[in-house]
Design a protein around this motif. Structure first.
Motif, PDB file in Angstrom:
ATOM      1  N   PRO A  81      24.429  12.757 -18.477  1.00 13.79           N
ATOM      2  CA  PRO A  81      24.980  11.812 -19.457  1.00 13.79           C
ATOM      3  C   PRO A  81      23.889  10.952 -20.082  1.00 13.79           C
ATOM      4  CG  PRO A  81      26.335  11.847 -17.478  1.00 13.79           C
ATOM      5  CD  PRO A  81      25.084  12.639 -17.165  1.00 13.79           C
ATOM      6  N   THR A  82      23.974  10.765 -21.387  1.00 14.12           N
ATOM      7  CA  THR A  82      22.959  10.000 -22.115  1.00 14.12           C
ATOM      8  C   THR A  82      22.764   8.609 -21.533  1.00 14.12           C
ATOM      9  OG1 THR A  82      23.452  11.229 -24.138  1.00 14.12           O
ATOM     10  CG2 THR A  82      22.333   9.111 -24.398  1.00 14.12           C
ATOM     11  N   ILE A  83      23.859   7.945 -21.187  1.00 13.43           N
ATOM     12  CA  ILE A  83      23.744   6.569 -20.715  1.00 13.43           C
ATOM     13  C   ILE A  83      22.943   6.478 -19.416  1.00 13.43           C
ATOM     14  CG2 ILE A  83      25.928   6.518 -19.400  1.00 13.43           C
ATOM     15  CD1 ILE A  83      26.273   3.627 -20.623  1.00 13.43           C
ATOM     16  N   GLU A  84      23.045   7.505 -18.572  1.00 11.95           N
ATOM     17  CA  GLU A  84      22.276   7.510 -17.326  1.00 11.95           C
ATOM     18  C   GLU A  84      20.781   7.632 -17.612  1.00 11.95           C
ATOM     19  OE1 GLU A  84      23.525  10.426 -14.524  1.00 11.95           O
ATOM     20  OE2 GLU A  84      25.585   9.660 -14.392  1.00 11.95           O
ATOM     21  N   VAL A  85      20.433   8.464 -18.578  1.00 11.47           N
ATOM     22  CA  VAL A  85      19.027   8.665 -18.917  1.00 11.47           C
ATOM     23  C   VAL A  85      18.459   7.414 -19.590  1.00 11.47           C
ATOM     24  CG1 VAL A  85      17.385  10.123 -20.158  1.00 11.47           C
ATOM     25  CG2 VAL A  85      19.434  11.134 -19.132  1.00 11.47           C
ATOM     26  N   VAL A  86      19.235   6.820 -20.483  1.00 12.81           N
ATOM     27  CA  VAL A  86      18.794   5.577 -21.120  1.00 12.81           C
ATOM     28  C   VAL A  86      18.556   4.501 -20.073  1.00 12.81           C
ATOM     29  CG1 VAL A  86      19.465   3.705 -22.680  1.00 12.81           C
ATOM     30  CG2 VAL A  86      19.886   6.076 -23.337  1.00 12.81           C
ATOM     31  N   ALA A  87      19.482   4.370 -19.129  1.00 14.33           N
ATOM     32  CA  ALA A  87      19.343   3.351 -18.087  1.00 14.33           C
ATOM     33  C   ALA A  87      18.098   3.576 -17.236  1.00 14.33           C
ATOM     34  CB  ALA A  87      20.591   3.342 -17.202  1.00 14.33           C
TER      35      ALA A  87
END
Length: 216
Positions: free
Chosen positions: A52-58
């Motif tokens: 998930p994108t949000i996990e990578v951004v975080a």
């Protein structure tokens, strides 16, 4: 590559890298993210695929960056820019021939991005879609594939999963599903698994109450 025949009650498909070749679009999006924050794009791309994108951004965003806002920006950019994406050969024809009650798409992309990408390359929209919005634990956790199988009325152990990335391969196997590697990934998560280059030689035929899946 193929020569295997698997039996399944349902078929579950990842999207990016499995049904849709979006590599160039994804790499451009992460390149823009890296550029905005002075990060090394190659380090992000090494672990981003299938998650998930949000996990990578975080994981990569510098301290103080609004992770949700940054994720929304990346998402909006990818929805707006479908140039350079294409169908994995044979995917659309295979899915059009399946009973819509017996297959699903299971992706770490959001629902909006998934619908946009599938439509852009002419792949039919699934009756059941498990996207990043629908899970509390994304791939490599088994939850996404377990939810998809359950939504179709089956257990994940009765499914055959098609995946291309380590996070998804790990998720599918942890859910108990028979798992097929799509494409060229040859890391540890793919050890011992059957493999196809694309769907051009895959055929599915009725087999009692389930399906026989020939990998060609």
């Amino acid at each position: 590559m193929g020569d295997s025949v698997l039996t399944a009650s349902v078929l579950l498909f990842d999207m990016d890298g499995t049904l849709v070749d979006s590599t160039a679009s994804v790499e451009r999006a992460w390149g823009r993210f890296a550029g905005r924050h002075g990060l090394e794009a190659s380090a992000i791309l090494a672990v981003a695929h299938g998650r998930p994108t949000i996990e990578v951004v975080a994981e990569f965003a510098p301290h103080g960056v609004d992770v949700v806002a940054e994720t929304d920006r990346i998402e909006a950019e990818e929805i707006d820019r479908t140039d350079g994406i294409s169908e994995i050969p044979g995917a659309a024809a295979l899915l059009r021939g399946l009973d819509r009650d017996r297959w699903a798409v299971v992706t770490s992309a959001t629902r909006a991005l998934t619908v946009r990408r599938l439509a852009a390359v002419g792949i039919p929209l699934p009756k059941i879609l498990v996207a990043a919005d629908d899970v509390t634990k994304g791939k490599p956790h088994p939850q996404p594939y377990m939810l998809a199988a359950k939504a179709l009325g089956f257990d994940a152990a009765e499914a055959v999963v098609f995946e291309d990335a380590p996070a998804g391969l790990t998720s599918a196997q942890a859910a108990g599903a028979a798992t097929v590697v799509v494409g060229g990934y040859k890391g540890e998560a793919a050890d011992g698994l059957p493999r196809i280059a694309d769907f051009s030689s895959v055929t599915v035929s009725p087999n009692g109450s389930g399906m026989s899946v020939s990998l060609g």
